[in-house]
Motif scaffolding. Structure first.
Motif, PDB file in Angstrom:
ATOM      1  N   UNK A   1      43.836  31.755  47.543  1.00 17.80           N
ATOM      2  CA  UNK A   1      44.543  33.023  47.704  1.00 17.80           C
ATOM      3  C   UNK A   1      45.803  32.745  48.515  1.00 17.80           C
ATOM      4  N   UNK A   2      46.794  33.641  48.394  1.00 20.49           N
ATOM      5  CA  UNK A   2      48.018  33.442  49.170  1.00 20.49           C
ATOM      6  C   UNK A   2      47.828  34.060  50.544  1.00 20.49           C
ATOM      7  N   UNK A   3      47.908  33.199  51.570  1.00 14.42           N
ATOM      8  CA  UNK A   3      47.551  33.611  52.936  1.00 14.42           C
ATOM      9  C   UNK A   3      48.360  34.796  53.446  1.00 14.42           C
ATOM     10  N   UNK A   4      49.620  34.838  53.031  1.00 20.84           N
ATOM     11  CA  UNK A   4      50.516  35.847  53.597  1.00 20.84           C
ATOM     12  C   UNK A   4      50.352  37.213  52.943  1.00 20.84           C
ATOM     13  N   UNK A   5      49.554  37.279  51.870  1.00 23.91           N
ATOM     14  CA  UNK A   5      49.423  38.549  51.154  1.00 23.91           C
ATOM     15  C   UNK A   5      48.047  39.169  51.404  1.00 23.91           C
TER      16      UNK A   5
ATOM     17  N   UNK B   1      47.144  30.188  62.941  1.00 25.13           N
ATOM     18  CA  UNK B   1      48.588  30.418  62.759  1.00 25.13           C
ATOM     19  C   UNK B   1      49.151  30.882  64.080  1.00 25.13           C
TER      20      UNK B   1
ATOM     21  N   UNK C   1      51.856  24.939  48.337  1.00 27.96           N
ATOM     22  CA  UNK C   1      50.594  25.403  47.778  1.00 27.96           C
ATOM     23  C   UNK C   1      50.763  26.781  47.158  1.00 27.96           C
ATOM     24  N   UNK C   2      51.449  27.652  47.890  1.00 26.96           N
ATOM     25  CA  UNK C   2      51.660  29.009  47.397  1.00 26.96           C
ATOM     26  C   UNK C   2      52.396  28.977  46.059  1.00 26.96           C
TER      27      UNK C   2
ATOM     28  N   UNK D   1      50.012  28.007  43.339  1.00 31.01           N
ATOM     29  CA  UNK D   1      49.134  29.117  42.960  1.00 31.01           C
ATOM     30  C   UNK D   1      49.887  30.119  42.087  1.00 31.01           C
ATOM     31  N   UNK D   2      51.088  30.442  42.527  1.00 26.69           N
ATOM     32  CA  UNK D   2      51.852  31.435  41.776  1.00 26.69           C
ATOM     33  C   UNK D   2      52.141  30.945  40.354  1.00 26.69           C
TER      34      UNK D   2
END
Lengths: 225, 793
Positions: A97-101, B411, B699-700, B703-704
């Motif tokens: 999953x995209x962490x920021x969303x 984070x 990584x993002x 995924x996208x």
């Protein structure tokens, strides 16, 4: 039963020094619509590679791959990603999953790449949240969810575009057995009630048994058929 | 130990280190070049030993409501200063500045050298050192000349020239001394000096000047005051001097002005120095230099804090093992210090490498001098500022991380740093945008003035410098020139017409408003000048040969005609005398033409007088289709026949015109160069930041892509954030640039109007450059195989 996809002599290798290392060799598969297939095999046998090729994320060196009557092997990159986008949903062991969303935004992401209007997107996502009983979690970030919940979101995200084919790479690998079973039940139900074709890679005989056919891979070759 | 670790970290992160060092190197180099140029401009006249006590005589002349300031003097000036100003140690007059052709009789060789006529007091005043001859007696003979070492070597080689003679036309000058070559960048640039009294006598003989007239200014005058004299008191005493000597008829006020200020603070308004002048340009460049260093430092700050996530774990571990915060601050400052020192070393190399080209660009001989404490301190100062400016913020920020959070790989909130980073990127691009906009406006303004219709036909027009001896033969020369078949027309003039440095007031005409007293520019012209120069006659006619025989006929320009109202017509009369019968009669009116200042909208009034005994220039208009090289050779040979001693060097009017812009063009080029560098350094930073965020989001992006994102989607995703910053930068930059450009144009009356098109164009250019910079890294990330980027987590 209609054929969904078909591979003929599918082969992939990588060049290493002087020789070639075959990742997949002469894979011949025919998968019909509505099947639920499990791919099994030891580590390094090429399961994930095969899954990625079937999902059109990776390329192969030889052979043919026909998806829904279209020749993937002779397709241009642009058309191939179009075909992928329209028909295939992916589920990963590590959820990705995209962490920021937020949950809701994660599920919405693929719809944005389908050029769906905002209002329509919201409605579709709301359906999904409802269906997987995660309405209450919609504004949480992935880090705030348990593994099982994250995978639920992953599945919702894969299904939101209504794919013909669902590819799952060890979807329960990071989950405890109870969570794993829940996921498998969902797969099973999707396959039975909605006719979604599913191909999963798994190490577990128990999970494999949910499917209606098992493909065994060893050293890049299919063992039985 | 610490240093070793810092080095290791610098080498391990090659891309970032290279971006930082490259940015700082270019920044320091640019700033150093600018500062060298500024230093040169600021040190005008400083090479003169006694400069603090040397001043120039200035005059505030009243013309109607206006006060004009000139640095000129009339004949009685020097005498009066000697007689009644004991607080002024000495004064020297200066005039007749220009090139002169000297003949070495024995070898029949001619040499053209630049020099002027001054008094013997000059030697001591400006600290001239005599290698040969005696300064005290050098100007005692009737016709002496002192020459520079360089000129002496050129003419006499190794021989001692003292006692030898040089001929100019029919006069022999005795060389009485050689002085050491003068330092550049002063008001005193000459290879030879001849006593001023000789020039004065010549002018008196020709009837050009009157010795007792306070109003006829024809030379300049420098004074050396006694040390620790009250300058205010001298100025007070000088103020009413002319009025007193002329029984109130002449209300011109005198003052003295330091020669150190002559090149930078020459702007006067209402008789007072405004504190402005070229210093504005110099100051502007100084600021540009500082800004460029700052932009380079911003890169360092941004790249360090952007990478903080990576360093966080290290900070956590170090803290867990007992590192105090000050230790960590030291560690990070070490890193920026080492980077700065590396950059400084590279910058010094780059400065040496660039100086020759830079010198060529600015036509100077600037050099970096390690024995000059100012240069050494300047470089070290810049390095120190960079270290702290670039290093301090990241050091304090990074060392503030809590070990608990970093070790748990949670984070860390990077909120404040992210905001600072965005602010700094906005600042960089706003500045780069402003610089590009203003330089473009400057460039367009210069182009605009250069393309304007000057009212003179510059094409095919050649000028030659001439001397009184030459003028005596003018009739014969004219015939010969016509005979060559190359010259369409020829004429003599006292001025180039692109510049008119002679003027006078107190002109009267019938119906004149007595409260006004316009300053009128004066040209002495031979017959045919209007035609040869290609000026357009509105009415009347050009001078004819008979006009030059003491007629009272003149030609005026349209501005003057308008000023004269009713009387500004053919047959109208104008003159300085109170007796109208002594007035000149207008025989022609020419259209206004542009002179002295190509950026001025309106022309000053001009009178052409039909006398040419004091002409300085021969105008020759070539026939349009002739071979110019051949034509010039032939014309030169004709002129040579009449003045065998003189070498005639032609100057095309086009070139003269272009030379009027050389200063502006130079500044335009400099500003454009540094605007380009500013955006280059800003882009280095942006490149680093985008590379970093692309890396961080690998990584993002994977995924996208799996979810169906196309390469375009990814580019938009990665670029969007930066584009917002660039657009904010533009939103800030546009009004500021508009204001600065408007301010710059305010000084000109003939000017372009600011257009939105220009600002939009530059804005698009900046956006395009930013997009390219960001896309380069993003594209790399976007085309990556998502399978790999997901796997390599």
């Amino acid at each position: 039963m209609n054929t969904l996809l078909e591979t003929k002599h599918l082969t992939k290798w990588v060049n290493s020094g002087s020789g070639r290392i075959f990742l997949l060799r002469d894979i011949n598969l025919t998968i019909g619509q509505g099947e639920f297939i499990s791919i099994m095999g030891p580590s390094g046998s090429g399961k994930s590679t095969l899954l990625n090729i079937l999902g059109m994320l990776d390329e192969f060196n030889e052979g043919e791959y026909n998806f829904f009557g279209r020749e993937v092997h002779s397709m241009k990159e642009k058309h191939r990603s179009e075909l992928h986008k329209e028909n295939i949903g992916f589920i990963f062991q590590a959820y990705h999953l995209i962490d920021e969303l937020t949950v809701q935004e994660n599920i919405e992401t693929p719809l944005m790449y389908h050029n769906m209007k905002s209002s329509e997107r919201k409605a579709t996502v709301a359906d999904m949240l409802d269906r997987f009983n995660i309405v209450g979690k919609k504004d949480l970030f992935p880090a705030q969810l348990s593994g099982g919940q994250q995978q639920l979101v992953g599945i919702a995200r894969a299904l939101v575009v209504k794919p013909k084919l669902l590819l799952a790479d060890e979807p329960t690998g990071n989950l405890n057995s109870k969570q794993g079973e829940e996921i498998m039940e969902i797969f099973s139900k999707l396959n039975r009630e909605e006719g979604v074709t599913i191909i999963q890679v798994t190490h577990s005989e128990k999970n494999a048994a949910y499917g209606n056919r098992i493909i065994h891979l060893l050293d890049g070759m299919t063992q039985n058929y | 130990m610490n240093i070793k670790q810092s080095f290791r970290i610098i080498f391990r992160n090659k891309t970032y280190s290279i971006l930082n060092i490259l940015g700082l190197t270019v920044g320091i180099t640019s700033a150093a070049l600018i500062f060298l140029w500024v230093e040169y401009k600021m040190s005008f006249n400083r090479a003169i030993p006694n400069v603090e006590n040397i001043y120039m005589i200035g005059q505030n002349q009243r013309y109607g409501d206006e006060i004009n300031t000139f640095f000129v003097a009339s004949s009685p000036m020097s005498r009066t200063l000697n007689e009644s100003f004991p607080e002024i140690k000495c004064n020297t007059r200066s005039g007749g500045e220009g090139s002169q052709t000297f003949i070495l009789e024995k070898e029949n060789k001619s040499f053209t050298e630049y020099g002027r006529y001054m008094d013997a007091t000059t030697f001591d005043m400006i600290g001239m050192k005599f290698i040969r001859g005696d300064a005290r007696t050098a100007f005692n003979p009737a016709f002496p000349i002192v020459i520079s070492e360089k000129m002496s070597e050129k003419i006499f080689g190794k021989d001692d020239p003292v006692g030898k003679t040089l001929r100019v036309e029919d006069r022999l000058y005795e060389v009485t001394g050689i002085f050491e070559d003068l330092p550049g960048n002063t008001s005193f640039q000459f290879e030879w000096l001849i006593p001023f009294r000789i020039l004065e006598n010549d002018c008196i003989e020709r009837g050009w000047i009157s010795v007792d007239h306070w109003g006829s200014n024809w030379h300049s005058c420098y004074v050396e005051v006694q040390s620790s004299t009250d300058i205010q008191a001298i100025n007070q005493k000088l103020k009413g001097l002319i009025s007193e000597k002329t029984d109130g008829k002449n209300d011109t006020e005198l003052f003295i002005y330091p020669i150190t200020k002559m090149s930078l603070y020459w702007e006067f308004k209402d008789g007072k120095a405004t504190g402005g002048g070229y210093i504005r340009t110099v100051r502007l460049f100084f600021i540009i230099g500082l800004v460029i260093v700052f932009i380079a430092c911003i890169n360092f700050m941004n790249l360090s804090t952007a990478r903080s996530q990576k360093r966080a774990l290290e900070v956590g571990v170090r803290k867990t093992f007992g590192a105090k915060r000050t230790k960590l601050v030291h560690l990070f400052l070490n890193e920026s210090g080492i980077m700065t020192v590396l950059s400084l070393v590279l910058a010094v190399g780059l400065i040496y490498f660039c100086l020759p080209s830079f010198n060529q660009l600015v036509s100077l001989k600037l050099s970096l001098d390690f024995t000059n404490p100012v240069h050494v301190c300047g470089l070290l100062g810049v390095a120190l500022i960079c270290t702290f400016l670039a290093g301090a913020y990241p050091a304090f920020y990074l060392s503030s991380f809590s070990p608990m959070n970093t070790l748990k790989k949670q984070k860390i909130s990077t909120g404040s740093a992210a905001w600072v980073r965005k602010g700094l990127v906005i600042f960089q691009f706003a500045v780069a945008f402003i610089l590009i906009c203003t330089t473009t406006v400057i460039y367009q303004q210069i182009q605009y003035a250069q393309k304007r219709d000057m009212g003179i036909k510059k094409e095919n027009l050649v000028t030659f410098g001439v001397t009184p001896g030459f003028i005596n033969n003018y009739d014969a020369i004219q015939n010969e020139l016509r005979g060559t078949g190359f010259a369409e027309s020829a004429a003599l003039s006292s001025q180039t017409l692109l510049q008119i440095w002679s003027n006078g007031g107190s002109y009267k005409w019938a119906g004149k408003n007595l409260n006004t007293n316009p300053l009128i520019s004066i040209v002495q012209a031979s017959p045919n000048l209007i035609h040869a120069a290609g000026l357009n006659l509105v009415s009347g006619s050009d001078f004819l040969p008979q006009d030059s025989m003491g007629s009272m006929r003149i030609i005026i320009n349209q501005t003057l005609a308008d000023m004269m109202g009713e009387e500004g017509r053919i047959g109208g009369k104008i003159g300085q005398s109170d007796d109208p019968t002594q007035h000149h009669e207008i025989k022609g009116i020419v259209e206004d033409f542009v002179f002295n200042d190509a950026y001025r909208g309106k022309s000053d009034p001009v009178i052409f007088f039909p006398t040419y005994s004091s002409a300085n220039f021969l105008f020759v208009r070539l026939k349009p289709d002739v071979n110019q090289i051949e034509a010039l050779a032939k014309i030169k040979s004709v002129l040579q026949q009449f003045s065998p001693d003189k070498s005639f060097e032609p100057t095309f009017m086009d070139d003269r015109f272009n030379r009027m812009f050389s200063g502006d063009r130079l500044e335009g080029k400099l500003a454009a160069l540094f605007a380009g560098l500013a955006i280059f350094i800003s882009c280095l930073g942006l490149f680093g930041l985008s590379a970093f965020s692309a890396e961080q989001r690998t990584k993002e992006i994977g995924i996208r892509k799996v979810l169906g994102a196309s390469i375009k989607d990814i580019l938009v995703l990665l670029g969007k954030g930066y584009m917002v910053l660039i657009i904010v930068a533009l939103a800030i930059g546009i009004p500021v640039a508009w204001y600065i450009a408007g301010n710059y144009l305010r000084d000109y009356s003939y000017k372009i109007s600011l257009s939105w098109a220009l600002f939009t164009g530059v804005a698009l250019l900046v956006v395009l450059i930013a997009i390219l910079t960001v896309s380069f890294q993003s594209l790399k990330a976007a085309v990556n195989n998502p399978v790999k980027s997901i796997k390599t987590e």
